[in-house]
Design an enzyme around this catalytic site. Sequence first.
Site, short mmCIF file in Angstrom:
data_model
loop_
_atom_site.label_atom_id
_atom_site.label_comp_id
_atom_site.label_asym_id
_atom_site.label_seq_id
_atom_site.Cartn_x
_atom_site.Cartn_y
_atom_site.Cartn_z
N GLU A 166 0.79 -1.23 0.00
CA GLU A 166 0.00 0.00 0.00
C GLU A 166 0.83 1.29 0.00
O GLU A 166 0.76 2.08 0.96
CB GLU A 166 -0.93 0.04 1.21
CG GLU A 166 -2.01 -1.00 1.16
CD GLU A 166 -3.10 -0.78 2.22
OE1 GLU A 166 -2.92 0.08 3.10
OE2 GLU A 166 -4.12 -1.47 2.15
N GLU A 352 -5.75 -8.30 0.81
CA GLU A 352 -6.34 -7.93 2.10
C GLU A 352 -7.80 -7.55 1.88
O GLU A 352 -8.13 -6.88 0.90
CB GLU A 352 -5.67 -6.69 2.73
CG GLU A 352 -4.38 -6.95 3.42
CD GLU A 352 -3.77 -5.68 4.03
OE1 GLU A 352 -4.50 -4.82 4.52
OE2 GLU A 352 -2.53 -5.57 3.98
C1 GCO Z 1 -3.09 -2.40 5.06
C2 GCO Z 1 -2.78 -2.22 6.34
C3 GCO Z 1 -3.16 -3.18 7.37
C4 GCO Z 1 -4.26 -2.68 8.24
C5 GCO Z 1 -5.58 -3.02 7.64
C6 GCO Z 1 -6.73 -2.61 8.48
O1 GCO Z 1 -2.20 -2.96 4.41
O2 GCO Z 1 -4.16 -1.95 4.72
O3 GCO Z 1 -1.55 -2.56 6.03
O4 GCO Z 1 -1.97 -3.29 8.05
O5 GCO Z 1 -4.17 -3.24 9.48
O6 GCO Z 1 -5.70 -2.38 6.43
O7 GCO Z 1 -6.70 -1.24 8.68
#
Ligand code: GCO
Length: 464
Positions: A166, A352
């Site tokens: 990200e 994710e």
């Molecule tokens: C991401 C963040 C995560 C967060 C998750 C929830 O990559 O988006 O790295 O580490 O914990 O998105 O907020």
Amino acid sequence: MSEFGLPEGFIFGTSTAAAQIEGAVNVGGRGPSIWDEYASTHKNILDASSPAIACDHYNRFEEDFDLLRDLGGQAYRLSIAWPRIQPTGHGPANPEGVAFYHRLLDALIERGIQPWVTIYHWDLPLAMQDAGGWQNRDTIDAFVEYTRILRDEYGSKVAAWMTVNEPVVHTGVGHAVGHAAPGLMLLGSAFTVAHHLLLAHGRATRVLRETLSTPVGIVNNHSPVEPAGDSEKEARLAALYNSYHNGQFAAPLLTGAYPAELEELEGIHFDVIQDGDMDIISTPLDFYGINYYFPTKVGAAPPFYPVPFAPREYDGVPVTDFNWPVMPGGLTEILKQLKAAYPNLPPVYITENGCAYDDGPGGDTQDTRRIKFLEQHLSAIGDAVAGGVDVRGYFHWTLMDNWEWQEGYTKKFGLIRMEPSTLDRVPRASFHRFADIIAAHRAPATNVPPVIDQAPSRARVEIP
Ligand code: GCO
């Protein structure tokens, strides 16, 4: 095809990040990271906690991976902490840190789980920040050296590499507005950071490929953007925000150029781009990782706001404990949008997706909201697949409640409940539901009617 319209061979897993689960920040020669510093000096963490303990995964990973094996996914996405490998970001590898990740990867492989490794999930060694961090082009050289160490140590154990997690959030939240480590408020000039992160990605990709044939990708946060109203001005602002959040990262990777209109934003100047940079950034990817949480509705910013756009709330939409709208259709939409905008989009993995819900006393003890969230988002992926997007896997965020950056322990994203005071792990109902979904998908289809063999089989003939 599964219940959710997911293709055969689709893989399931969970996703974590080192700084959010490992703890043991002063153990095994690990150096401090920008998140240790941000949590201690800036007092910026909602519950005043720090990553010092997190889930103590450093000491409990065997137990955690037993649970992961019970879950049944084929893959697990983890990140390696750069300050464990090189405490100051430079110099020879720290043997204890290197040995730790060997043990970790071996423990996964022994359980039949593929390790998917993120090289950089925001935990820059603090000493690198003191030397300018990602604003300094030299950090890219250091990142390449770090990647070379990982490649040579773990190349035979890792199933897939993800270079950077990200970059939009690390750039925007961490460097433009200062609400995350390293806490800088560079506003538009944080574009330098974005560019350097993308260059680090491109160079690391090439370094991995010098000796490995393992798939390499990057992980971007994407969000479909819609205007708050139907004026031309709002449409324009939404387009500009779309270029900032999505295009700034997808376009250079997949087309070799930034969206031209980015320079309309104050402080963004393309003069940091040097000859050859865009070729490196657009090095072809084996796969494209997408983190999806929610869509974004955009309207005009109030006076004295540093950017012309500001997010608006969705009316009548349920929200998670993070106040994030639950809108699974946004996942289908962004997948289709990316495919339409970039016909060369490589195979996609949802790296994710998840939701924060507390199921503590008085909370949702049946965990019904997380289960629904999971099912709806898997269906949303099925819809995108039916629409022609090549999505090959899903990693749920996250395995267990963790240290959620500036939110500390207050946001519960886990399939497993993790109690910070005792560090006890208790699988939630969503864990069991996800395990069933995975098992059903992996099992040979049982609901297919048996093929009736018209020709008399030998067995039949032999029956007296
Ligand atoms: C991401 C963040 C995560 C967060 C998750 C929830 O990559 O988006 O790295 O580490 O914990 O998105 O907020």
